[in-house]
Design a protein around this motif. Sequence first.
Motif, mmCIF file in Angstrom:
data_model
loop_
_atom_site.group_PDB
_atom_site.id
_atom_site.type_symbol
_atom_site.label_atom_id
_atom_site.label_comp_id
_atom_site.label_asym_id
_atom_site.label_seq_id
_atom_site.Cartn_x
_atom_site.Cartn_y
_atom_site.Cartn_z
ATOM 1 N N MET A 193 12.344 -1.316 -36.817
ATOM 2 C CA MET A 193 13.112 -1.531 -35.611
ATOM 3 C C MET A 193 12.441 -2.585 -34.730
ATOM 4 O O MET A 193 13.113 -3.448 -34.183
ATOM 5 C CB MET A 193 13.254 -0.204 -34.850
ATOM 6 C CG MET A 193 14.093 -0.323 -33.606
ATOM 7 S SD MET A 193 14.503 1.244 -32.838
ATOM 8 C CE MET A 193 12.925 1.805 -32.298
ATOM 9 N N ILE A 194 11.122 -2.495 -34.623
ATOM 10 C CA ILE A 194 10.400 -3.463 -33.795
ATOM 11 C C ILE A 194 10.517 -4.864 -34.385
ATOM 12 O O ILE A 194 10.783 -5.830 -33.683
ATOM 13 C CB ILE A 194 8.926 -3.058 -33.656
ATOM 14 C CG1 ILE A 194 8.832 -1.815 -32.772
ATOM 15 C CG2 ILE A 194 8.096 -4.178 -33.088
ATOM 16 C CD1 ILE A 194 7.460 -1.247 -32.677
ATOM 17 N N GLN A 195 10.313 -4.986 -35.694
ATOM 18 C CA GLN A 195 10.398 -6.298 -36.320
ATOM 19 C C GLN A 195 11.798 -6.884 -36.193
ATOM 20 O O GLN A 195 11.959 -8.087 -36.050
ATOM 21 C CB GLN A 195 9.981 -6.219 -37.788
ATOM 22 C CG GLN A 195 8.512 -5.893 -37.980
ATOM 23 C CD GLN A 195 7.593 -6.898 -37.293
ATOM 24 O OE1 GLN A 195 7.885 -8.080 -37.202
ATOM 25 N NE2 GLN A 195 6.487 -6.406 -36.770
ATOM 26 N N CYS A 196 12.822 -6.031 -36.234
ATOM 27 C CA CYS A 196 14.201 -6.516 -36.070
ATOM 28 C C CYS A 196 14.416 -7.065 -34.664
ATOM 29 O O CYS A 196 15.171 -8.015 -34.474
ATOM 30 C CB CYS A 196 15.199 -5.401 -36.371
ATOM 31 S SG CYS A 196 15.242 -4.940 -38.118
ATOM 32 N N GLU A 205 4.625 -13.612 -26.335
ATOM 33 C CA GLU A 205 5.931 -12.955 -26.330
ATOM 34 C C GLU A 205 6.026 -12.048 -25.119
ATOM 35 O O GLU A 205 5.036 -11.457 -24.700
ATOM 36 C CB GLU A 205 6.104 -12.081 -27.579
ATOM 37 C CG GLU A 205 6.311 -12.824 -28.850
ATOM 38 C CD GLU A 205 6.540 -11.852 -30.000
ATOM 39 O OE1 GLU A 205 7.708 -11.535 -30.271
ATOM 40 O OE2 GLU A 205 5.550 -11.413 -30.590
ATOM 41 N N LYS A 206 7.226 -11.926 -24.589
ATOM 42 C CA LYS A 206 7.497 -10.966 -23.521
ATOM 43 C C LYS A 206 8.565 -10.022 -24.044
ATOM 44 O O LYS A 206 9.629 -10.464 -24.470
ATOM 45 C CB LYS A 206 7.980 -11.663 -22.255
ATOM 46 C CG LYS A 206 6.922 -12.545 -21.617
ATOM 47 C CD LYS A 206 7.445 -13.165 -20.354
ATOM 48 C CE LYS A 206 6.369 -14.048 -19.756
ATOM 49 N NZ LYS A 206 6.785 -14.652 -18.497
ATOM 50 N N ILE A 207 8.250 -8.723 -24.029
ATOM 51 C CA ILE A 207 9.166 -7.726 -24.576
ATOM 52 C C ILE A 207 9.394 -6.643 -23.536
ATOM 53 O O ILE A 207 8.445 -6.128 -22.951
ATOM 54 C CB ILE A 207 8.598 -7.122 -25.870
ATOM 55 C CG1 ILE A 207 8.422 -8.229 -26.902
ATOM 56 C CG2 ILE A 207 9.483 -6.014 -26.399
ATOM 57 C CD1 ILE A 207 7.684 -7.820 -28.139
ATOM 58 N N LEU A 208 10.642 -6.309 -23.314
ATOM 59 C CA LEU A 208 11.013 -5.272 -22.365
ATOM 60 C C LEU A 208 11.401 -4.024 -23.141
ATOM 61 O O LEU A 208 12.281 -4.062 -23.994
ATOM 62 C CB LEU A 208 12.194 -5.736 -21.496
ATOM 63 C CG LEU A 208 12.821 -4.683 -20.590
ATOM 64 C CD1 LEU A 208 11.830 -4.243 -19.525
ATOM 65 C CD2 LEU A 208 14.088 -5.247 -19.951
ATOM 66 N N PHE A 209 10.722 -2.909 -22.879
ATOM 67 C CA PHE A 209 11.080 -1.627 -23.471
ATOM 68 C C PHE A 209 11.981 -0.883 -22.504
ATOM 69 O O PHE A 209 11.619 -0.676 -21.352
ATOM 70 C CB PHE A 209 9.830 -0.757 -23.718
ATOM 71 C CG PHE A 209 8.980 -1.218 -24.850
ATOM 72 C CD1 PHE A 209 9.327 -0.913 -26.154
ATOM 73 C CD2 PHE A 209 7.827 -1.947 -24.621
ATOM 74 C CE1 PHE A 209 8.542 -1.327 -27.213
ATOM 75 C CE2 PHE A 209 7.043 -2.359 -25.670
ATOM 76 C CZ PHE A 209 7.393 -2.053 -26.968
ATOM 77 N N CYS A 210 13.136 -0.465 -22.985
ATOM 78 C CA CYS A 210 14.053 0.331 -22.182
ATOM 79 C C CYS A 210 14.153 1.709 -22.826
ATOM 80 O O CYS A 210 14.484 1.833 -23.997
ATOM 81 C CB CYS A 210 15.442 -0.308 -22.132
ATOM 82 S SG CYS A 210 15.450 -1.900 -21.314
ATOM 83 N N GLY A 211 13.856 2.738 -22.061
ATOM 84 C CA GLY A 211 13.876 4.088 -22.615
ATOM 85 C C GLY A 211 12.510 4.437 -23.178
ATOM 86 O O GLY A 211 11.566 3.659 -23.125
ATOM 87 N N ASP A 250 2.276 -1.466 -33.372
ATOM 88 C CA ASP A 250 2.824 -2.434 -34.323
ATOM 89 C C ASP A 250 2.854 -3.840 -33.736
ATOM 90 O O ASP A 250 2.721 -4.827 -34.461
ATOM 91 C CB ASP A 250 4.239 -2.040 -34.743
ATOM 92 C CG ASP A 250 4.247 -1.209 -35.985
ATOM 93 O OD1 ASP A 250 3.193 -1.106 -36.641
ATOM 94 O OD2 ASP A 250 5.305 -0.671 -36.325
ATOM 95 N N PHE A 251 3.035 -3.949 -32.429
ATOM 96 C CA PHE A 251 3.081 -5.258 -31.787
ATOM 97 C C PHE A 251 1.733 -5.949 -31.814
ATOM 98 O O PHE A 251 1.653 -7.165 -31.755
ATOM 99 C CB PHE A 251 3.538 -5.135 -30.343
ATOM 100 C CG PHE A 251 5.029 -5.065 -30.205
ATOM 101 C CD1 PHE A 251 5.827 -6.111 -30.613
ATOM 102 C CD2 PHE A 251 5.627 -3.944 -29.666
ATOM 103 C CE1 PHE A 251 7.182 -6.052 -30.495
ATOM 104 C CE2 PHE A 251 7.004 -3.880 -29.541
ATOM 105 C CZ PHE A 251 7.773 -4.922 -29.956
#
Length: 132
Positions: A1-4, A112-118, A129-130
């Motif tokens: 899921m993360i890689q996707c 990279e900038k990643i936003l986690f929702c939930g 994994d990141f």
Amino acid sequence: MIQCARQPGLAQIWEDILGFENCEFYIKRWPQLHGMQFEDILISFPDAIPCGIKVASCDGKIILNPEDSYVLQEDDEILVIAEDDDSYAPAALPTVWRGSLPKDFIGPKSAEKILFCGWRRDMEDMIMDFQL
């Protein structure tokens, strides 16, 4: 899921490979390939993509992406991705011209900038994994 999430289009590839439309995984024994190295098996199928070996000597354990030097044994089977179980067969080895990759083949990684929702109970594993 993360890689996707990180690589656009990867989810579609997973759906194509694991779904029942388009290509699927097949395992089959090809006696004419016994004794060949996996690097030669990779280019022996014009209509399929070899991606692993079901090793008979290890109680049928499947090895994905084995070493190029792995030699196919008598009862080993080849795992491929193909359109249908009767749509592929090994052919004569094609002539391959080996080249070399440029020295600067791998470029620098950008931030990279990643936003986690939930939140999920396994979120810590996903975050780890990141870091890879």
